[in-house]
Design a protein around this motif. Structure first.
Motif, short mmCIF file in Angstrom:
data_model
loop_
_atom_site.label_atom_id
_atom_site.label_comp_id
_atom_site.label_asym_id
_atom_site.label_seq_id
_atom_site.Cartn_x
_atom_site.Cartn_y
_atom_site.Cartn_z
N ARG A 161 -11.12 8.72 -0.29
CA ARG A 161 -10.98 7.49 0.48
C ARG A 161 -9.68 6.76 0.18
O ARG A 161 -9.05 6.20 1.09
CB ARG A 161 -12.18 6.58 0.17
N ARG A 163 -6.86 5.82 3.05
CA ARG A 163 -6.30 4.48 3.29
C ARG A 163 -4.77 4.50 3.19
O ARG A 163 -4.09 3.81 3.96
CB ARG A 163 -6.89 3.47 2.29
N VAL A 195 -8.62 -1.88 10.86
CA VAL A 195 -10.07 -1.79 10.67
C VAL A 195 -10.40 -0.57 9.79
O VAL A 195 -11.24 -0.65 8.89
CB VAL A 195 -10.78 -1.69 12.03
N LYS A 196 -9.73 0.56 10.05
CA LYS A 196 -9.98 1.77 9.27
C LYS A 196 -9.55 1.58 7.80
O LYS A 196 -10.20 2.11 6.89
CB LYS A 196 -9.23 2.95 9.86
N GLY A 251 -9.67 -1.24 6.36
CA GLY A 251 -10.63 -2.18 5.77
C GLY A 251 -9.94 -3.42 5.23
O GLY A 251 -10.48 -4.10 4.34
N ASP A 252 -8.75 -3.72 5.79
CA ASP A 252 -7.98 -4.87 5.31
C ASP A 252 -8.20 -6.04 6.28
O ASP A 252 -7.64 -6.08 7.38
CB ASP A 252 -6.50 -4.48 5.24
N SER A 253 -8.99 -7.01 5.89
CA SER A 253 -9.35 -8.14 6.77
C SER A 253 -8.13 -9.01 7.09
O SER A 253 -8.02 -9.57 8.18
CB SER A 253 -10.46 -8.98 6.14
N GLN A 270 -6.26 -7.32 9.82
CA GLN A 270 -7.03 -7.42 11.06
C GLN A 270 -6.87 -8.81 11.68
O GLN A 270 -6.65 -8.94 12.90
CB GLN A 270 -8.52 -7.17 10.78
#
Length: 431
Positions: free
Chosen positions: A371, A375, A413-414, A416-418, A421
């Motif tokens: 993972r 990323r 989004v993939k 996972g960084d808000s 986003q």
């Protein structure tokens, strides 16, 4: 004119033959015939086929058969074409001396019969002429006359000029010379050899002939009596003469020598060990030269699982270093080492990542379930897209890159960084 062209063609053909002969490894056409026969033999060749063909060659000229084997498979440096040619000339002199000295006739059957009787042996009926001829050979080669015993000698030492030098040879070699002289008059299929501990003697119709000292014997122990062709495999397996300088023998020639011994000999258990040693040496040599396919083949023939796994491992590492990942993966999968397989896949992914082949890298890291590197790949894709819009200064320019911002949002989004986003969404909301 026709006569001129005929002479011209003959001259040209002579020059061609002469030129080819200079580069040929063979001294005579019969050497070529022997070499061709041995090249065709494999360890899987039917023993009967080998025995039949070999016996025919031995009957034709055992001297050439044996000397060619020493040239090819013992590696004696001195056995050049010039030397072999001289040795063959010595054989002609030797045969001439033998025929001259034996022309006076053999001793009587009664005389030889008394000698055999003292050894507990009987004269074989029906083979008087053959045994009398063997006795002539024994008399001619009795030690102190033209011959003396020399332990672990090269065959060529027996092929000296008998008018100037003493012939020297060990038990294998002198038995071979006995057999050659016998073949000048009778078929070699008449003869046998008897294997004794670290020794060999000639055998004829229940009579042992100790060639090293030219005497009859009656070895009562249950030693093996084998066809005369076995003298060839015995010579192949014999030690090289430590007094002679030898070239480094090609591992493939070592294998061929052992394959020949295996194909010729009926003592499969005895020669299998030598064959396996030759296979192992060739495998090791092949692995050192990075010829992993050959190394794996011969380690497989030996049945050495540990060395086979090492060969697969080394091959995988070798191809990994050269970025040949498909081959590296193949050999790693054969090695049975799961950690190695995973390490190769990860290195493959890193290679793609560093060379901006992100889609291929992502495929690898997904398969590994890595993972963090997934990323990292997405971040690289996001950064590439961000550079495309880095020069945007107005909303009108931004609207032209709406599809790029959507891709950036998808990647954020993939990742996972808000924070990323949120920033991209704010930009898209304004468009």
């Amino acid at each position: 004119m026709r006569e001129f062209f005929t002479k011209f063609l003959k001259g040209a053909l002579w020059i061609v033959r002469r030129t080819v002969g200079l580069f040929s490894p063979y001294v005579t056409s019969f050497e070529r015939k022997v070499g061709k026969f041995f090249r065709r033999i494999r360890s899987t060749t039917a023993e009967a086929t080998v025995q039949r063909g070999l016996l025919e060659l031995m009957d034709e000229n055992l001297i050439v058969v044996n000397l060619w084997m020493e040239t090819k498979y013992k590696g004696y440096k001195y056995l050049t074409k010039r030397t072999r040619r001289r040795l063959y000339e010595n054989v002609e002199k030797f045969v001439s001396v033998f025929k001259k000295e034996s022309s006076g006739g053999a001793p009587s059957v009664e005389h030889i019969g008394k000698i055999l009787q003292k050894k507990g042996l009987s004269f074989p009926t029906g083979d008087e002429e053959k045994l009398l001829y063997l006795f002539q050979i024994m008399d001619f080669l009795r030690p102190g006359r033209y011959y003396r015993y020399l332990k672990t000698a090269s065959f060529s030492k027996l092929l000296a000029d008998p008018t100037r030098e003493t012939l020297e040879g060990d038990c294998n070699q002198i038995v071979t010379l006995y057999a050659y002289l016998y073949s000048l008059k009778f078929p070699l299929s008449d003869l046998r050899i008897k294997l004794l501990p670290e020794h060999v003697c000639l055998h004829f119709r229940g009579i042992d002939i100790e060639a090293t000292n030219a005497t009859f014997h009656n070895y009562k122990e249950d030693y093996q009596i084998l066809p005369i062709t076995e003298i060839i495999s015995t010579n192949l397996l014999d030690l090289a003469d430590f007094r002679e300088e030898v070239r480094q023998i090609n591992p493939r020639d070592m294998v061929k020598s052992s394959q020949l011994a295996y194909a010729i000999s009926s003592l499969k258990e005895l020669v299998t060990k030598n064959l396996n040693i030759a296979y192992r040496n060739l495998a090791i040599s092949a692995m050192r030269s990075k010829n992993f396919k050959t190394a794996i083949y011969y380690f497989s023939k030996v049945g050495d699982r540990k060395s086979l796994q090492a060969a697969y491992h080394n091959a995988a590492v070798h191809y990994l270093k050269s970025n040949n990942f498909s081959r590296a993966r193949y050999y790693a999968s054969r090695s049975g080492n799961k950690d190695l397989e995973r390490n190769i896949r990860r290195n493959e992914g890193v290679h793609y990542y560093k060379n901006n082949r992100v889609e291929k890298a992502l495929k690898v890291f997904r398969s590994l379930g890595d993972r963090d590197m997934e990323r990292a790949c997405y971040q690289k894709q996001y950064n590439d897209l961000a550079r495309r819009v880095s020069s945007v200064r107005t909303l009108d320019d931004a609207r032209k890159h709406r599809s790029t911002y959507r891709k950036m949002l998808d990647i954020a989004v993939k990742i996972g960084d808000s924070r990323l986003q949120r920033g991209v969404r704010e930009t898209l909301d304004k468009l």
